[in-house]
Design a protein around this motif. Structure first.
Motif, mmCIF file in Angstrom:
data_model
loop_
_atom_site.group_PDB
_atom_site.id
_atom_site.type_symbol
_atom_site.label_atom_id
_atom_site.label_comp_id
_atom_site.label_asym_id
_atom_site.label_seq_id
_atom_site.Cartn_x
_atom_site.Cartn_y
_atom_site.Cartn_z
ATOM 1 N N LEU A 513 0.833 -1.203 0.000
ATOM 2 C CA LEU A 513 0.000 0.000 0.000
ATOM 3 C C LEU A 513 0.867 1.252 0.000
ATOM 4 O O LEU A 513 0.620 2.207 -0.756
ATOM 5 C CB LEU A 513 -0.930 -0.008 1.215
ATOM 6 C CG LEU A 513 -1.777 1.255 1.427
ATOM 7 C CD1 LEU A 513 -2.743 1.467 0.270
ATOM 8 C CD2 LEU A 513 -2.528 1.181 2.754
ATOM 9 N N TYR A 514 1.896 1.271 0.846
ATOM 10 C CA TYR A 514 2.748 2.453 0.956
ATOM 11 C C TYR A 514 3.476 2.722 -0.363
ATOM 12 O O TYR A 514 3.568 3.871 -0.815
ATOM 13 C CB TYR A 514 3.762 2.280 2.085
ATOM 14 C CG TYR A 514 4.579 3.528 2.337
ATOM 15 C CD1 TYR A 514 4.135 4.488 3.235
ATOM 16 C CD2 TYR A 514 5.766 3.751 1.658
ATOM 17 C CE1 TYR A 514 4.864 5.641 3.458
ATOM 18 C CE2 TYR A 514 6.504 4.904 1.865
ATOM 19 C CZ TYR A 514 6.051 5.844 2.760
ATOM 20 O OH TYR A 514 6.773 6.996 2.960
ATOM 21 N N VAL A 515 4.000 1.662 -0.991
ATOM 22 C CA VAL A 515 4.703 1.819 -2.268
ATOM 23 C C VAL A 515 3.783 2.420 -3.318
ATOM 24 O O VAL A 515 4.149 3.366 -4.035
ATOM 25 C CB VAL A 515 5.271 0.465 -2.739
ATOM 26 C CG1 VAL A 515 5.630 0.511 -4.227
ATOM 27 C CG2 VAL A 515 6.494 0.093 -1.921
ATOM 28 N N ARG A 516 2.568 1.908 -3.424
ATOM 29 C CA ARG A 516 1.643 2.434 -4.434
ATOM 30 C C ARG A 516 1.237 3.871 -4.115
ATOM 31 O O ARG A 516 1.055 4.677 -5.036
ATOM 32 C CB ARG A 516 0.411 1.536 -4.528
ATOM 33 C CG ARG A 516 0.684 0.116 -5.053
ATOM 34 C CD ARG A 516 1.416 0.110 -6.385
ATOM 35 N NE ARG A 516 1.391 -1.218 -7.009
ATOM 36 C CZ ARG A 516 2.049 -1.541 -8.104
ATOM 37 N NH1 ARG A 516 2.828 -0.651 -8.716
ATOM 38 N NH2 ARG A 516 1.968 -2.769 -8.616
ATOM 39 N N VAL A 609 -1.345 9.828 -15.770
ATOM 40 C CA VAL A 609 -0.989 9.060 -14.582
ATOM 41 C C VAL A 609 -2.115 8.080 -14.272
ATOM 42 O O VAL A 609 -3.280 8.475 -14.176
ATOM 43 C CB VAL A 609 -0.749 9.998 -13.380
ATOM 44 C CG1 VAL A 609 -0.270 9.198 -12.172
ATOM 45 C CG2 VAL A 609 0.260 11.087 -13.738
ATOM 46 N N THR A 610 -1.753 6.819 -14.102
ATOM 47 C CA THR A 610 -2.754 5.775 -13.840
ATOM 48 C C THR A 610 -2.320 4.963 -12.621
ATOM 49 O O THR A 610 -1.782 3.866 -12.759
ATOM 50 C CB THR A 610 -2.937 4.872 -15.076
ATOM 51 O OG1 THR A 610 -1.715 4.190 -15.327
ATOM 52 C CG2 THR A 610 -3.313 5.686 -16.297
ATOM 53 N N PRO A 611 -2.530 5.487 -11.415
ATOM 54 C CA PRO A 611 -2.036 4.809 -10.207
ATOM 55 C C PRO A 611 -2.664 3.431 -10.011
ATOM 56 O O PRO A 611 -3.814 3.182 -10.395
ATOM 57 C CB PRO A 611 -2.459 5.760 -9.078
ATOM 58 C CG PRO A 611 -2.695 7.081 -9.740
ATOM 59 C CD PRO A 611 -3.197 6.754 -11.104
ATOM 60 N N VAL A 612 -1.904 2.559 -9.405
ATOM 61 C CA VAL A 612 -2.417 1.252 -8.997
ATOM 62 C C VAL A 612 -3.092 1.422 -7.642
ATOM 63 O O VAL A 612 -2.459 1.861 -6.678
ATOM 64 C CB VAL A 612 -1.289 0.208 -8.914
ATOM 65 C CG1 VAL A 612 -1.828 -1.128 -8.391
ATOM 66 C CG2 VAL A 612 -0.632 0.036 -10.278
ATOM 67 N N ILE A 613 -4.368 1.077 -7.553
ATOM 68 C CA ILE A 613 -5.129 1.335 -6.332
ATOM 69 C C ILE A 613 -5.764 0.063 -5.769
ATOM 70 O O ILE A 613 -6.709 0.128 -4.977
ATOM 71 C CB ILE A 613 -6.200 2.423 -6.553
ATOM 72 C CG1 ILE A 613 -7.110 2.056 -7.730
ATOM 73 C CG2 ILE A 613 -5.538 3.778 -6.810
ATOM 74 C CD1 ILE A 613 -8.274 3.028 -7.922
#
Length: 790
Positions: A513-516, A609-613
C-alpha cells in the motif's frame, strides 16, 4: 441619522428602478432591476464573467467578498428589451432577465442555452443570525439531465462527476468544500458564501442554500475547462511561485520528539544517499496541552532549536514547523487574545485541553499571531509552515458555538473561510518580514482564493486503506478544478495502526500500500511522507535490495529527475493559471469515456498518470501475511482519444481511444506521455539545488507538434516578481522532425550563460525510464535561437 439617510437612498433607488420606463436601470457594469420584493443587480467583470446579486428590497447590508479580489469592469454591452425580457449581450455571452419572474438565463452568442435559474428559484427566508437580521438564502438552477458537473472542492466520496447528491458543504478534517462547479457545457459557477452550505442536485433542481444577506454568484463561460480554471483564478487571485526545494521529497511523522531525532533522520537519508529536501516538525514541541501552540520550545528536548535548523540547513535540507490556530489556557497568546476579546469561545483540539481558536477574521489578531510566531519559530530559521487544523477542529460541539461573535459577524456566517483568513495572515506577514524566503504553507483546509496565500492543502487524516488511496484521485482533481492548484496527501495514509500487529513497516501488506501511495505521491504537487502508528522513513521498510525500499527510492529519484518539468509547470500555474493535476474531462471534453473516469489524471501538460489502487502482490492466508511476486499483474487503463500515447517506461507508442492491460510490477506506476510532448529531464541529485541544469536531456515524443517552456529563477526569493527569471521555449515541428529552441528571455543572478541540451527522440529503444539516454544530438546553447533536424 446616517442610517436613516442611507435607508432613504435605498428606498429612492428602488422607486427609481420601479418607475423607470423599461423597468430596469443601466449601471456602469450592467443593469439593476426590482422584481416583486427582490432587488437584482447584474455586474460584468469581463465579457465572460458576470456576477448576479439578489437581495430583499429595503434590506440594508454591505458585502465585501473574502474570496473575490477582482473588480467589475465596464464592458461594451448591448441591452435590449422585448416584452418582459431584458437581454444583455457582452462580447462572449448573453444574459436574459425576466422582469416578471426575476428568472435569469445564460446563453452563448448564438442563443444556445447554457444555464437557467429555476422558476421561482430565489428564496429568502428570514433568519436571526446571532441577533442580526438575515436570511437563509437559496438559489436554484435547472440543469439538463445529461450535463456533467465537477468541482465542489475536495470531497472524498470517490466520485469524479458530482451529480445526483446532497452535500453538507462544511470544511472538515477530510473534506474541503468550495461552492463552485464546472459543467460539461463549458461554464462554471461560484456561489460566494462562507457559511455552511447545502448543495443539492436532483431531478428537480441544482441549488446552493446557506445563511447570508443576499444570493451572490458568479457565472463564468469558458467553452473549455482549462479556461474555467483561469477564470476562477482571475476572480480570486493567482498562485505565487513556490520555492524550488519544495518540489523535492519531504519526510515527516507524528511525531519527532527531540531536535536530535529530527536531525538524525536527515543524517540517515544523506548517509543512504536517498534524495530529500524537507524535514517536518509536528506538534508538542512546546510541551503540555495547557501550553498548546505556545510557539516556544521544550528546553530539554529542544535545547537549541536554532542549532537544529542550522544543522538541517548544513545538510542542504529545509525545516517546516507546525503551528495551530488554537491556544492552550496557560499560553501568553491565549491570555492576550482573551483580554482583547479575540478568542472564539468553543473547544478545539486537543480534547480536554481548554484550547480555543483565535479570531482569524480580525486583522489585529492576525498581527498578534504573527508576532508570536515570528519571534518564537520563524526567527530560528524555519523555512515553511505546517498550519494544522485550519477547518478548525471543533469538539464538544454546542449549538451556541455557531453564534459566537467574530470580527466579521457570527462564526456560523463565515466558518468555511477560516483557513482562507488564517493563511492570509501568515502569508501577508511573512511577505512583510522578508522577501528572501518564499512563503510555503501546508494546510489541512482551504477555501476559494487560498491559492494566493502560498498554500498547499493536504487531504487530511486519511485511513491507511486501498479504498482511501483510490478516493484521493477524484478528490484531488476536483479540488484542482475548483481553482486551487497545490494539493497533496499523506503517503501511506495517516492512520496505519491496523498493520502494526503484523509488523508495521515490515508488514508486506502495508509495504505494498505504501509503495503504491508513494508512486501516486510522486506525481502530485508535493511528495510528502507522513502518518501516525508506523514510522515512514524509507529505512523503516528495509534496506537497499529489499523490494519495498527499492520501489520507494525509485519513485523519489523519479521525482528529482522531473524537477525541471515540475518547476516549469509551477511557472505555468503562476503566470498562465495552469494546473498540476487535470481531470480528464477538462482536456478531452469530446471523449465521453473519460466523463466519469475517476482513477486517472493528467499531470502537468503531458503525463497521463494511472495509479495502482488495488493490491496485487500481498495478502493474507489463514491470517498469515504473505507476498508473492512469482507473477506480474496488470492494471486496466483507458488511453484518452484524440492523441497517441507513449509508455514512459518502454517507449511503446499506442493509439488513444482504447483500453489496454498494462503490466504493473511493484516498482512501476503505469505512466504515459502524450505525443507532441517535450520533457526536460534533470540530473540525478541528492537535493533540489545540488546541480545546475547545465546538461539537460530533452525528450521529444513525436507524432504531433508540441512545445514546452523551461523556466528558471533564483529558486527561493521574490525577485522573480521583479522580472528576475528566464524562459527558454522549445517547439517541435513533427512534419519537419525539427526542434526549435528560442532565444532565452530574461535573466537572473547566477543564470547559466552556456549549457548543453542532449536531444533525445523517444522510441522503444531510446528516451525511456529514469536513466539518461543516448542523445540523437547534443547542442551547446548560449541563449541564442537554434534549430535542429532530428
Amino acid at each position: 441619522m446616517r442610517k436613516i439617510i442611507y435607508l432613504s437612498f435605498i428606498c429612492l433607488s428602488i422607486w427609481m428602478i420601479s418607475c423607470a420606463p423599461d423597468g430596469y436601470e443601466k449601471t456602469q457594469f450592467g443593469i439593476k432591476a426590482a422584481v416583486d420584493s427582490t432587488e437584482i443587480e447584474v455586474q460584468f467583470f469581463s465579457p465572460e464573467i458576470v456576477r448576479i446579486i439578489k437581495s430583499k428590497q429595503g434590506f440594508n447590508f454591505e458585502k465585501k467578498s473574502l474570496s473575490v479580489i477582482k473588480s467589475p469592469e465596464a464592458q461594451l454591452l448591448k441591452i435590449n428589451k422585448t416584452d418582459q425580457l431584458i437581454i444583455v449581450k457582452s462580447d462572449a455571452l448573453q444574459l436574459t432577465l425576466d422582469l416578471v419572474s426575476g428568472k435569469i438565463e445564460f446563453a452563448d452568442l448564438n442563443g444556445n442555452e447554457l444555464l437557467a435559474e429555476k422558476e421561482a428559484g430565489s428564496r429568502f427566508t428570514p433568519f436571526d443570525d446571532a441577533g442580526k437580521a438575515g436570511f437563509t438564502v437559496k438559489q436554484a438552477f435547472a440543469l439538463e439531465n445529461d450535463e456533467a458537473l465537477y468541482g465542489l472542492g475536495q470531497i472524498q466520496n470517490g466520485k469524479l462527476m458530482q451529480r445526483g447528491q446532497t452535500l453538507e458543504m462544511k470544511n472538515s478534517n477530510l473534506n474541503i468544500t468550495i461552492p463552485y462547479f464546472y459543467s460539461s457545457k463549458g461554464y462554471a459557477l461560484y456561489w460566494d458564501n462562507y457559511a455552511v452550505n447545502t448543495f443539492v442536485d436532483n431531478d428537480e433542481e441544482t441549488s446552493f442554500e446557506a445563511i447570508g444577506d443576499c444570493a451572490d454568484y458568479y457565472f463564468m463561460y469558458s467553452g473549455i475547462g482549462t479556461k474555467a480554471v483561469a477564470q476562477m483564478r482571475d476572480l480570486t487571485g493567482q498562485a505565487p511561485m513556490m520555492p524550488l526545494w519544495t518540489f523535492g521529497y519531504w519526510q515527516s511523522k507524528e511525531r519527532y520528539k527531540t531536535q536530535d531525532e529530527l536531525v538524525n533522520v536527515l543524517k540517515e537519508y544523506r548517509k543512504l544517499q536517498v534524495p530529500i529536501d524537507g524535514m517536518i516538525q509536528d506538534w508538542q514541541y512546546w510541551g503540555k496541552d495547557s501550553m498548546w501552540n505556545a510557539m516556544t520550545w521544550k528546553p530539554i528536548e529542544y535545547p537549541n532549536p536554532k542549532v537544529m535548523a542550522d544543522q538541517v540547513h548544513g545538510m542542504n535540507g529545509h525545516l517546516m514547523v507546525v503551528a495551530w490556530p488554537g491556544f492552550g489556557p496557560l499560553t501568553k497568546q491565549y491570555k492576550e487574545f482573551e483580554s482583547k476579546g479575540m478568542l472564539i469561545n468553543f473547544d478545539t483540539w486537543p480534547p480536554n485541553g481548554g484550547v480555543k481558536p483565535y479570531d482569524v477574521y480580525n486583522p489585529e489578531a492576525r498581527d498578534i499571531y504573527w508576532d508570536y510566531l515570528n519571534k518564537g519559530v520563524f526567527s530560528i530559521g524555519t523555512d515553511a509552515w505546517w498550519l494544522d487544523s485550519t477547518e478548525p477542529d471543533h469538539i464538544n460541539v454546542k449549538e451556541s458555538d455557531f453564534v459566537e461573535p467574530t470580527f466579521l459577524g457570527s462564526y456560523q456566517s463565515v466558518s468555511n473561510a477560516f483557513s482562507l483568513e488564517h493563511t492570509k495572515g501568515i502569508y501577508d506577514h511573512q511577505r512583510e518580514t522578508t522577501s528572501e524566503k518564499r512563503v510555503y504553507i501546508l494546510t489541512r483546509s482551504s477555501f476559494a482564493g487560498q491559492q494566493r496565500n502560498g498554500a498547499n492543502s493536504w487531504s487530511g487524516d486519511t485511513g491507511s486503506s486501498w479504498e482511501n488511496l483510490g478516493k484521493q484521485i477524484p478528490a484531488a482533481v476536483n479540488f484542482s478544478l475548483s481553482g486551487i492548484p497545490y494539493w497533496n496527501a499523506d503517503i501511506g495514509g495517516f492512520f496505519a495502526g491496523r498493520y502494526n500487529k503484523d509488523g508495521g513497516a515490515k508488514n508486506p501488506e502495508y509495504q505494498e500500500l505504501y509503495v503504491r501511495w508513494a508512486q501516486f505521491g510522486a506525481l502530485t504537487p508535493m511528495m510528502r511522507s507522513h502518518g501516525t502508528d508506523i514510522p515512514r522513513e524509507i529505512y523503516q521498510f528495509g534496506k537497499r535490495g529489499d523490494w519495498a525500499f527499492d520501489a520507494i527510492e525509485k519513485m523519489i529519484k523519479l521525482r528529482y529527475r522531473m524537477l525541471p518539468y515540475l518547476y516549469s509547470t509551477a511557472w505555468q500555474v503562476t503566470s498562465n493559471s495552469g494546473s498540476f493535476m487535470y481531470a480528464l474531462p477538462l482536456l478531452f471534453p469530446d471523449d465521453k469515456k473519460v466523463a466519469d473516469l475517476n482513477d486517472e489524471y493528467v499531470f502537468g501538460q503531458s503525463l497521463l498518470v494511472t495509479p495502482v489502487i488495488k493490491p496485487m502482490y500481498t495478502g493474507k492466508n489463514n491470517d498469515k501475511v504473505f507476498s508473492n511476486f512469482s507473477k506480474t499483474h496488470s492494471r486496466r487503463i483507458y488511453l484518452p482519444a484524440g492523441t497517441e500515447w507513449f509508455d514512459f517506461w518502454t517507449g511503446e507508442k499506442l493509439a488513444g481511444g482504447q483500453e489496454i492491460n498494462r503490466e504493473a510490477p511493484i516498482d512501476l506506476i503505469p505512466l504515459y506521455v502524450k505525443a507532441g510532448s517535450i520533457l526536460p529531464w534533470g540530473p540525478e541529485v541528492q537535493y533540489a539545488s545540488e546541480k545546475k541544469w547545465d546538461d539537460l536531456e530533452i525528450r521529444i515524443y513525436p507524432g504531433a507538434d508540441g512545445e514546452f517552456t523551461l523556466y528558471e529563477d533564483e529558486g527561493d526569493n521574490y525577485n522573480y516578481e521583479k522580472g528576475a527569471y528566464s524562459t527558454i521555449s522549445f517547439k517541435w515541428d513533427d512534419a519537419q522532425q525539427t526542434l526549435s529552441i528560442s532565444d532565452r528571455k530574461g535573466e537572473f543572478s547566477g543564470m547559466l550563460s552556456e549549457r548543453q541540451f542532449r536531444l533525445v527522440l523517444v522510441n522503444s529503444i531510446s528516451g525511456t525510464g529514469l536513466d539518461e539516454n543516448t542523445a540523437v544530438r547534443t547542442v551547446t546553447y548560449i541563449g541564442k535561437a537554434l534549430s535542429e533536424k532530428l
